[in-house]
Design an enzyme around this catalytic site. Structure first.
Site, PDB file in Angstrom:
ATOM      1  N   VAL A  18       0.836  -1.205   0.000  1.00  0.00           N
ATOM      2  CA  VAL A  18       0.000   0.000   0.000  1.00  0.00           C
ATOM      3  C   VAL A  18       0.869   1.253   0.000  1.00  0.00           C
ATOM      4  CG1 VAL A  18      -1.777   1.291   1.234  1.00  0.00           C
ATOM      5  CG2 VAL A  18      -1.868  -1.210   1.165  1.00  0.00           C
ATOM      6  N   GLY A 135     -10.735  -1.447   3.080  1.00  0.00           N
ATOM      7  CA  GLY A 135      -9.986  -1.077   1.891  1.00  0.00           C
ATOM      8  C   GLY A 135     -10.545   0.155   1.212  1.00  0.00           C
ATOM      9  N   GLY A 188      -2.182 -14.833  -3.773  1.00  0.00           N
ATOM     10  CA  GLY A 188      -1.809 -13.642  -3.024  1.00  0.00           C
ATOM     11  C   GLY A 188      -2.910 -13.064  -2.169  1.00  0.00           C
ATOM     12  N   LYS A 206     -11.666  -4.894  13.042  1.00  0.00           N
ATOM     13  CA  LYS A 206     -12.535  -4.047  12.226  1.00  0.00           C
ATOM     14  C   LYS A 206     -13.922  -3.924  12.853  1.00  0.00           C
ATOM     15  CE  LYS A 206     -10.024  -5.338   8.028  1.00  0.00           C
ATOM     16  NZ  LYS A 206     -10.069  -6.095   6.757  1.00  0.00           N
TER      17      LYS A 206
END
Length: 436
Positions: A18, A135, A188, A206
């Site tokens: 990121v 995200g 991945g 979260k």
């Protein structure tokens, strides 16, 4: 917060998947960000753990001396993308106390250290974290600002792309958990050590952040009852599909009748008609229910370098605009002090699977065990247990029992009683049910 002329000075901590995308976009789109903010954003340095080349990043920006970078004069914004608790906590706290606004994607840090929010409020600076929960999906600002005039009653979400991909593969490709996990790692979607994802820790952090925002009270990671997906079997998948459901790892936050916060993470059967059932692959989605706005759905990519960088950059622009104006954005609304529902008292509907003797009187004895604990049965499904020569040779049957809403305590006591009965031949499998 002091207004200054000239560029806004930004320090980036972390240059991984990121962080490298954030750095690239800040440098490549500098003119565009200047137009949006009203001032130039100057990336003064990137703190990294190890010396190594980062393709597309000027090596002169990289430094392993993070403390020295944070001590640079007149740092306006610090973007923390190194992850983990330590040393990230010390870096963020240092930045806030020095008067810099902070943007982070670190859900584990924020969910376990609420004092960081207090430090930001005390310093009169921003602490933004849109990328920490889902995200690229905008959910933090809608809960903290757009819906602040409404009353949120529940937030339920698929907030971990790894587990959603695995469970989706178990449904669609008919593979077992280890095979689906290996496929996720190959693509991945899962780390080499996937524990934080598959055991629910990532989703629990979260959930704590979502509950804190939705119900204006502080909820931490320790308040979240958590169960991962590693024990989900092909038989569970088949049972869900027979009920026209799919299994999702859900983060669920709601208010009980007494106004206490219930927050948990569990594998859950979701009916095909529910919006969350249609979330496939590594995508995320969050389903919000409000008194006035009704039902709202937010969905999209919940991970990945570029999607997550989009959320980080949105926070950077917002914090930078506040900096230009000499103000801080609205503080996180934690004006209420609500209790946290004990996990044993949390209420849900449940689906129980049992292997039992196929003989007269067994159903009556099982029903008695449910009634003794006050757990109401809605539906019972029975199927013969087939052997190599036909179902009649086994003398066993598989039962599926759907309950009405009941407390976890009462369901757990019922399961304990059932497993003590000689007519029940193996451990009882239990799964929560949402939206039926």
């Amino acid at each position: 917060m002091i207004k200054r002329n000239g560029p806004l000075r930004l320090a980036l901590l972390g240059c991984g998947v990121v962080g490298s995308q954030v750095a690239r976009l800040l440098l490549e789109e500098a003119d565009e960000f200047e137009a949006r903010v009203g001032r130039r954003l100057e990336l003064v340095g990137i703190g990294v753990r190890h010396d190594a080349e980062r393709p597309g990043i000027d090596p002169a920006l990289l430094t392993t001396d993070v403390e020295g970078l944070l001590a640079e004069p007149d740092i306006d914004l610090v973007v923390e993308l190194i992850g983990g608790i330590d040393p990230a906590r010390a870096y963020v706290l240092s930045a806030l106390r020095s008067g810099a606004s902070v943007v982070t994607a670190n859900k584990a840090l924020l969910a376990s250290h609420p004092e960081l929010f207090a430090a930001a409020a005390e310093a009169g600076v921003d602490l933004y974290y849109e990328a920490a929960v889902a995200g690229a999906i905008p959910i933090i600002r809608p809960l903290s600002e757009s819906l602040i005039g409404d009353a949120v009653t529940s937030v339920t979400g698929v907030v971990n792309g790894t587990t959603n991909y695995i469970l989706d593969q178990m449904h669609t490709a008919k593979v077992c958990f280890p095979e689906a996990l290996a496929d996720a790692q190959r693509l991945g979607y899962a780390e080499a050590d996937p524990t934080a994802d598959v055991e629910g820790d990532d989703a629990a952090a979260k959930a704590a952040l979502l509950a804190s925002l939705a119900f204006h009270t502080r909820v931490t990671r320790d308040d979240v009852e958590t169960e991962g997906i590693s024990a989900v079997t092909e038989a569970d998948i088949e049972a869900a599909e027979e009920l026209r459901c799919v299994i999702k790892l859900l983060a669920h936050c709601s208010l009980d009748s007494a106004g206490s916060v219930t927050v948990n993470v569990h594998p859950t059967m979701v009916p095909l008609e529910h919006p969350l059932a249609s979330i496939h692959g590594a995508n995320n989605a969050i389903f919000v229910e409000c008194i006035n706005a009704g039902q709202l759905m937010f969905m999209g990519p919940g991970a990945g370098g570029t999607p997550t960088a989009s959320a980080v950059l949105g926070d950077i622009v917002t914090a930078a605009r506040n900096r230009v104006r000499g103000v801080a954005g609205p503080a996180v609304p934690n004006h209420q002090t609500r209790g946290i529902t004990e996990p044993s008292e949390a209420s849900s509907r449940y689906y129980l699977q049992l292997l039992v003797e196929d003989s007269p009187g067994v159903l009556a004895r099982l029903a008695e065990a449910f009634a003794e604990r006050g757990v109401s049965i809605q539906v019972v499904r029975q199927e013969p247990c087939a052997g190599e020569e036909g179902p009649e040779v086994t003398g066993l049957a598989r039962l599926g029992v759907m309950t009405h809403a009941a407390s976890h305590r009462d369901v757990a006591a019922t399961v304990s009683e059932l497993e003590s009965l000689p007519q029940v031949r193996e451990g009882v499998r239990v799964m929560r049910v949402e939206g039926m």
